[in-house]
Design a protein around this motif. Structure first.
Motif, PDB file in Angstrom:
ATOM      1  N   GLY B 203     -17.042  -0.853  -7.005  1.00 35.69           N
ATOM      2  CA  GLY B 203     -17.033   0.033  -5.844  1.00 35.69           C
ATOM      3  C   GLY B 203     -16.616  -0.695  -4.578  1.00 35.69           C
ATOM      4  O   GLY B 203     -16.231  -0.080  -3.592  1.00 35.69           O
ATOM      5  N   GLY B 204     -16.654  -2.010  -4.596  1.00 37.21           N
ATOM      6  CA  GLY B 204     -16.231  -2.807  -3.448  1.00 37.21           C
ATOM      7  C   GLY B 204     -14.732  -2.704  -3.224  1.00 37.21           C
ATOM      8  O   GLY B 204     -13.982  -2.256  -4.087  1.00 37.21           O
ATOM      9  N   GLY B 205     -14.304  -3.134  -2.053  1.00 36.35           N
ATOM     10  CA  GLY B 205     -12.887  -3.053  -1.724  1.00 36.35           C
ATOM     11  C   GLY B 205     -12.073  -4.100  -2.470  1.00 36.35           C
ATOM     12  O   GLY B 205     -12.496  -5.245  -2.574  1.00 36.35           O
ATOM     13  N   VAL B 206     -10.919  -3.698  -2.988  1.00 37.20           N
ATOM     14  CA  VAL B 206     -10.078  -4.665  -3.720  1.00 37.20           C
ATOM     15  C   VAL B 206      -9.716  -5.855  -2.849  1.00 37.20           C
ATOM     16  O   VAL B 206      -9.711  -6.987  -3.311  1.00 37.20           O
ATOM     17  N   GLU B 207      -9.407  -5.595  -1.600  1.00 39.80           N
ATOM     18  CA  GLU B 207      -8.964  -6.704  -0.744  1.00 39.80           C
ATOM     19  C   GLU B 207     -10.108  -7.622  -0.342  1.00 39.80           C
ATOM     20  O   GLU B 207      -9.875  -8.721   0.127  1.00 39.80           O
ATOM     21  N   PHE B 208     -11.326  -7.168  -0.502  1.00 36.77           N
ATOM     22  CA  PHE B 208     -12.465  -8.043  -0.249  1.00 36.77           C
ATOM     23  C   PHE B 208     -12.716  -8.968  -1.449  1.00 36.77           C
ATOM     24  O   PHE B 208     -13.286 -10.046  -1.313  1.00 36.77           O
ATOM     25  N   MET B 209     -12.279  -8.539  -2.635  1.00 36.37           N
ATOM     26  CA  MET B 209     -12.540  -9.341  -3.838  1.00 36.37           C
ATOM     27  C   MET B 209     -11.387 -10.267  -4.217  1.00 36.37           C
ATOM     28  O   MET B 209     -11.599 -11.399  -4.655  1.00 36.37           O
ATOM     29  N   ARG B 210     -10.160  -9.754  -4.053  1.00 34.91           N
ATOM     30  CA  ARG B 210      -9.022 -10.526  -4.567  1.00 34.91           C
ATOM     31  C   ARG B 210      -8.900 -11.950  -4.017  1.00 34.91           C
ATOM     32  O   ARG B 210      -8.414 -12.831  -4.732  1.00 34.91           O
ATOM     33  N   PRO B 211      -9.296 -12.214  -2.770  1.00 37.39           N
ATOM     34  CA  PRO B 211      -9.101 -13.579  -2.268  1.00 37.39           C
ATOM     35  C   PRO B 211      -9.915 -14.653  -2.997  1.00 37.39           C
ATOM     36  O   PRO B 211      -9.609 -15.817  -2.866  1.00 37.39           O
TER      37      PRO B 211
END
Lengths: 347, 347
Positions: B203-211
């Motif tokens: 449910g978290g934002g993709v851009e918050f996880m990808r880095p």
């Protein structure tokens, strides 16, 4: 079938007019890795004539894979993206997904006797392309919605698979999935053999491509970015399914291609392959990143073996890309000059 | 900063309240493939106690990888999906992405003197969580928009990376990326060693996880499905960039998880791991497909080493999953009983 108030996104027309498609290609064997010792490796690009296009591609791959070299790129970042229509398979005289839609309307007509008197269905059933095209975005959008929604994703996959196994192109009599380009199959295999991950980024619908791309291109469903509909999760007979809604979620064309790439892939690819101005922004996005970059446009120049078109074509129009390719250092691959063969398999 | 007429999707609150996060984990070494000859392979799951949970997992993996067996699954179809918050890392006392938002508001406040007198910013700057939470969907949605939009995807990635490198959890004093679960890192490595492709579906934002997920979980950015904003392609200083818009494109939670899976992965996974009722539909979708299926819920039962919560928790609530796990043959992994260790690395 289509509720009057149904929201048909204006862009639906574009999606339809930017389809995806199918080939019974024999996937070329993976060439040996460039660094493998032993006898000279077999030519990984046997369908490419010697020339500037081929040299640009192999030069790029050699640079990014050379450990310790200035242009070395780690395997994880070796992402290459390919447009589908006109880049991996043909797209004339109409996008193959539009042909699928027309065939599907005919197949569904038995359950819809009212279509015999109702446009744009009547035009499809009469083979009246002029009236059909005149129905424009609204008419073709309705056909797209009728043929692509209401069903589950799995059901549509089965329908597409059955169509791809049987439908034949009016000019070549080949299956549509037999109209993929052998030279591009070789490019994809060559890149993969050099550590690249290959993705399709197409204006066509994802669900129209996923049922056959793994078999035909060696690209798994999770590496396909495309135009997509909104989906609704439901439980039917105790089983979770995704129902396709008649609403567009992303038009993966033009400026929508970098959006699709960023949403789904999540990092900037280092190589892009396209053929039309619908790929311009994707090529631009990929080739304006830092480090070594590669862009290639398949130029349709072969009226004898395929089709010849660029500026002003109603499908696959290419003008800005032609004008700016040199300045942007994009390779213009000349189908007639550069390719020894066009299609991948006998009809 | 936020235009009055800006469309803030109602679901924005959910996204925020369903974040993703960061760990300096030492990735566990890949265990030898199950079929490798030679000495007995090292235990691929050293942080799992013997018991029903562990046996269910290893039994499933052995069945689907046994060539010629009734439950054999080809490598291409071995897709496993993992929720992030509460399944791969902790999520208490607030989702780590919400902590990022609060930290980001504080970091941006110097350029926004007006925030000292304006809610919900004032509440953040005063550390007044009660007033902040009372601002509800509208207030927190505004903070999400202010901190996550306007910037490019690449810029946000840098901001998240810098935060993950420095921010520390108030209770454990660890970096957030050091609060990932060692037993789950082992599960992911074990599955990958057995031919599985592992995806995050959060449910978290993709851009918050990808880095950070590649470094921490060994999962590349292209295997992350999450809530996402709409993006706009622009050319800035001759370079193509994606600008994040303050509009939600997908809330990848509850029934949105199967939607995200179908859109991005394009085939039904055969194994799913979650921890809350936000994962119910994902578990249902995955485990109601044909053939062998596996579902596991991480049950937070360890108030000493982590947190203990399920029914009625304001974060990671788990009720329906608890009630139906047995009937649906989902494994309820008991954190306190099943896990020898919780976190992956020393603070």
């Amino acid at each position: 079938m289509i509720a009057a108030g149904m929201r048909l996104h204006a862009a639906v027309f574009l999606v339809l007019i930017l389809a995806g498609g199918c080939t019974q290609a024999s996937a070329p064997g993976a060439p040996p890795a460039a660094s493998a010792p032993g006898p000279a490796p077999a030519d990984p690009l046997p369908s490419w004539n010697e020339g500037a296009s081929r040299r640009a591609l192999t030069g790029f791959v050699e640079r990014v894979t050379k450990e310790g070299g200035a242009d070395f790129v780690p395997v994880a970042e070796r992402i290459a993206v390919f447009d589908n229509d006109g880049t991996l398979w043909s797209e004339q005289p109409i996008y193959f997904q539009l042909q699928f839609v027309l065939d599907r309307v005919k197949a569904m007509a038995a359950d819809h006797p009212e279509w015999r008197a109702k446009q744009p269905y009547k035009a499809v059933l009469d083979g009246d392309m002029k009236t059909l095209m005149a129905s424009g975005e609204k008419g073709i959008g309705e056909l797209l919605a009728v043929t692509h929604s209401g069903v589950t994703v799995d059901e549509l996959g089965e329908i597409v698979r059955a169509w791809a196994d049987t439908a034949r192109h009016p000019k070549t009599a080949r299956r549509y999935t037999e109209m993929v380009y052998q030279p591009m199959l070789e490019v994809m295999a060559y890149l993969r053999a050099n550590g690249f991950k290959t993705f399709i980024v197409s204006g066509g619908g994802v669900e129209f491509m996923r049922p056959w791309v793994e078999r035909v291109y060696g690209i798994p469903p999770e590496q396909v970015v495309g135009s997509r509909a909104k989906l609704k999760y439901e439980v039917r007979d105790g089983k979770g399914v995704l129902v396709k809604l008649p609403e567009i979620d992303l038009v993966d064309d033009r400026a929508g291609k970098p959006v699709g790439i960023a949403q789904v892939i999540g990092r900037r690819p280092i190589a892009a392959f396209g053929n039309s101005d619908g790929d311009f922004e994707m090529l631009e996005y990929v080739t304006t990143g830092p480090g070594p970059r590669f862009g290639l446009i398949v130029h349709h120049t072969d009226a004898d073996r395929e089709w010849a078109y660029d500026r002003g074509s109603h499908i696959g129009g290419l003008a800005r890309g032609l004008d700016e390719a040199a300045a942007r250092k994009w390779v213009l691959a000349d189908m007639k000059q550069d390719w020894k063969t066009i299609y991948s398999a006998a009809p």
